[in-house]
Write a protein that holds these residues in place. Sequence first.
Motif, PDB file in Angstrom:
ATOM      1  N   TRP A 124       0.816  -1.216   0.000  1.00  0.00           N
ATOM      2  CA  TRP A 124       0.000   0.000   0.000  1.00  0.00           C
ATOM      3  C   TRP A 124       0.848   1.264   0.000  1.00  0.00           C
ATOM      4  O   TRP A 124       0.421   2.306  -0.515  1.00  0.00           O
ATOM      5  N   LYS A 125       2.030   1.167   0.564  1.00  0.00           N
ATOM      6  CA  LYS A 125       2.928   2.320   0.524  1.00  0.00           C
ATOM      7  C   LYS A 125       3.359   2.610  -0.911  1.00  0.00           C
ATOM      8  O   LYS A 125       3.412   3.774  -1.335  1.00  0.00           O
ATOM      9  N   SER A 126       3.643   1.524  -1.647  1.00  0.00           N
ATOM     10  CA  SER A 126       3.993   1.720  -3.053  1.00  0.00           C
ATOM     11  C   SER A 126       2.798   2.281  -3.829  1.00  0.00           C
ATOM     12  O   SER A 126       2.950   3.164  -4.682  1.00  0.00           O
ATOM     13  N   GLN A 127       1.572   1.767  -3.480  1.00  0.00           N
ATOM     14  CA  GLN A 127       0.376   2.307  -4.123  1.00  0.00           C
ATOM     15  C   GLN A 127       0.174   3.779  -3.778  1.00  0.00           C
ATOM     16  O   GLN A 127      -0.243   4.584  -4.617  1.00  0.00           O
ATOM     17  N   LEU A 128       0.462   4.104  -2.501  1.00  0.00           N
ATOM     18  CA  LEU A 128       0.335   5.500  -2.069  1.00  0.00           C
ATOM     19  C   LEU A 128       1.308   6.392  -2.827  1.00  0.00           C
ATOM     20  O   LEU A 128       0.950   7.499  -3.260  1.00  0.00           O
ATOM     21  N   ASP A 129       2.517   5.923  -2.967  1.00  0.00           N
ATOM     22  CA  ASP A 129       3.502   6.709  -3.717  1.00  0.00           C
ATOM     23  C   ASP A 129       3.029   6.952  -5.143  1.00  0.00           C
ATOM     24  O   ASP A 129       3.142   8.071  -5.677  1.00  0.00           O
ATOM     25  N   LEU A 130       2.478   5.880  -5.760  1.00  0.00           N
ATOM     26  CA  LEU A 130       1.959   6.037  -7.121  1.00  0.00           C
ATOM     27  C   LEU A 130       0.785   7.012  -7.158  1.00  0.00           C
ATOM     28  O   LEU A 130       0.685   7.852  -8.064  1.00  0.00           O
ATOM     29  N   ALA A 131      -0.102   6.885  -6.131  1.00  0.00           N
ATOM     30  CA  ALA A 131      -1.262   7.782  -6.072  1.00  0.00           C
ATOM     31  C   ALA A 131      -0.838   9.234  -5.876  1.00  0.00           C
ATOM     32  O   ALA A 131      -1.397  10.153  -6.482  1.00  0.00           O
ATOM     33  N   VAL A 132       0.164   9.429  -5.009  1.00  0.00           N
ATOM     34  CA  VAL A 132       0.661  10.790  -4.770  1.00  0.00           C
ATOM     35  C   VAL A 132       1.235  11.374  -6.055  1.00  0.00           C
ATOM     36  O   VAL A 132       0.999  12.546  -6.395  1.00  0.00           O
ATOM     37  N   GLU A 160      -2.018  15.256 -11.684  1.00  0.00           N
ATOM     38  CA  GLU A 160      -3.338  15.820 -11.944  1.00  0.00           C
ATOM     39  C   GLU A 160      -3.421  17.273 -11.509  1.00  0.00           C
ATOM     40  O   GLU A 160      -4.079  18.092 -12.172  1.00  0.00           O
ATOM     41  N   LYS A 161      -2.771  17.594 -10.383  1.00  0.00           N
ATOM     42  CA  LYS A 161      -2.769  18.988  -9.921  1.00  0.00           C
ATOM     43  C   LYS A 161      -2.102  19.882 -10.956  1.00  0.00           C
ATOM     44  O   LYS A 161      -2.584  20.988 -11.247  1.00  0.00           O
ATOM     45  N   ARG A 183      -6.859  25.076 -15.665  1.00  0.00           N
ATOM     46  CA  ARG A 183      -7.458  26.305 -15.126  1.00  0.00           C
ATOM     47  C   ARG A 183      -6.939  27.524 -15.859  1.00  0.00           C
ATOM     48  O   ARG A 183      -7.691  28.478 -16.127  1.00  0.00           O
ATOM     49  N   SER A 184      -5.651  27.483 -16.144  1.00  0.00           N
ATOM     50  CA  SER A 184      -5.077  28.596 -16.893  1.00  0.00           C
ATOM     51  C   SER A 184      -5.718  28.703 -18.271  1.00  0.00           C
ATOM     52  O   SER A 184      -6.110  29.790 -18.716  1.00  0.00           O
ATOM     53  N   GLU A 185      -5.847  27.535 -18.941  1.00  0.00           N
ATOM     54  CA  GLU A 185      -6.490  27.539 -20.257  1.00  0.00           C
ATOM     55  C   GLU A 185      -7.959  27.946 -20.152  1.00  0.00           C
ATOM     56  O   GLU A 185      -8.471  28.683 -21.012  1.00  0.00           O
ATOM     57  N   LEU A 186      -8.636  27.440 -19.065  1.00  0.00           N
ATOM     58  CA  LEU A 186     -10.043  27.791 -18.872  1.00  0.00           C
ATOM     59  C   LEU A 186     -10.214  29.289 -18.660  1.00  0.00           C
ATOM     60  O   LEU A 186     -11.157  29.901 -19.188  1.00  0.00           O
ATOM     61  N   LYS A 187      -9.300  29.878 -17.889  1.00  0.00           N
ATOM     62  CA  LYS A 187      -9.374  31.326 -17.649  1.00  0.00           C
ATOM     63  C   LYS A 187      -9.190  32.085 -18.961  1.00  0.00           C
ATOM     64  O   LYS A 187      -9.911  33.060 -19.233  1.00  0.00           O
ATOM     65  N   GLU A 188      -8.233  31.615 -19.756  1.00  0.00           N
ATOM     66  CA  GLU A 188      -8.018  32.273 -21.047  1.00  0.00           C
ATOM     67  C   GLU A 188      -9.256  32.141 -21.937  1.00  0.00           C
ATOM     68  O   GLU A 188      -9.695  33.123 -22.561  1.00  0.00           O
ATOM     69  N   LEU A 189      -9.811  30.912 -21.957  1.00  0.00           N
ATOM     70  CA  LEU A 189     -11.012  30.698 -22.774  1.00  0.00           C
ATOM     71  C   LEU A 189     -12.197  31.498 -22.252  1.00  0.00           C
ATOM     72  O   LEU A 189     -13.003  32.023 -23.029  1.00  0.00           O
ATOM     73  N   THR A 190     -12.304  31.565 -20.889  1.00  0.00           N
ATOM     74  CA  THR A 190     -13.400  32.342 -20.290  1.00  0.00           C
ATOM     75  C   THR A 190     -13.275  33.813 -20.646  1.00  0.00           C
ATOM     76  O   THR A 190     -14.272  34.484 -20.968  1.00  0.00           O
TER      77      THR A 190
END
Length: 379
Positions: A117-125, A131-132, A139-146
């Motif tokens: 699970w630690k290895s899974q956590l590392d992968l998830a992190v 994703e962040k 968000r930057s693209e969305l702001k530009e499009l907005t």
Amino acid sequence: MGCSISTLKRRCSIDEQVEYLLSQVCSNFTSVRKDWAELETTLDKYMNLEVLNKSEVIIQKVCLQNIVNEAEKIKTLFLTIFAQNEKLASARIQNLESELCKVLSERTEIQADVIHWKSQLDLAVKDVQKEKQEQVHLRSELKELTDKLSEQSEFCCSLGAACCTLLWKISRQESAIETLVSGCKNSEFLKLTCIAVQGYLAAYRTSDWPHHNTDEAKFILSICGIITNVAASSQGREYLASCQEGCEVMNTFISFIGKAPNGKSAQIKILMLMSLYNFSINSKGIKFLCSKRDLIPLLAKHFKEEKDAENQLRTLKLVQSLVCDETCASVCISELLQYLPKSQLQQMSKSSTPDIQIVSLEILSEVAACKTSTDTHKS
């Protein structure tokens, strides 16, 4: 006299015996005292030589044997108890050892799970961080499009307001109405009118109503003005009453009048009421409006709540158009008197606004004529 001498002799003999006995007692006492002194001397000597300690006790051999026997019994009992406890302890130790093995096995499994699970956590992190970063980028693209969409919306709104304002002015001419009605995009324009009015109402019904000088307000106002001018023409009325899109526009106007805030939307409502009045002049149009069972109550409520005199006048003229139609006069008048009683109509006929006075009197005249006609049919 002879008796006295024998007695005396006897007494002398007793005294001698007593005296002898006393001397023997004294001698014996002296001897005992001497022996006692010697015994004390001997004891003191032995005590000084520490032959017998003060903490030691002299006991009999029998008692000592009894003590030894009791000690043997206690020893035997102790060994028995110890053997039993040893068996119990040994069994308990075996149980504890098996439990310990089980716990160690479970611990090993848990450690393996923890590593997994630690290895899974590392992968998830890593995935979350990725994703962040993607979200930041999005968000930057969305702001530009907005921002671009907002600019385009403002531009389209400004362009639409300008075009529709020009079209509104052009639609005042009869020839322009003929061109609009016979065009290939007229149904799309009517659909656009419904969408624009509904969107405008949904956007600002519960928030700050935009000022009438904004591009959005000018756009909606000009669209309503175009429909009003189209409905003012006999050809335009016929077209609106004959197509589904035209009837949908009238439904949208009725809904707007009932839901839009009073006062702030007065100019738009005036144009809508004028459109509905022009629409009611057509036979198909009046039939369509009379089929709306909630129209008379809505107009009565709007007349009471709207303080703008022009709005009140246009509302009364639409009501007058409905009650003057022979096909639905009785029904409309019956509904009208439920929401605008005759006493209130009489009060309106004394209004300070001359046009409202005239229309109110005409409505009262239609009410009286309808009542007379009804009484005649009954008789």
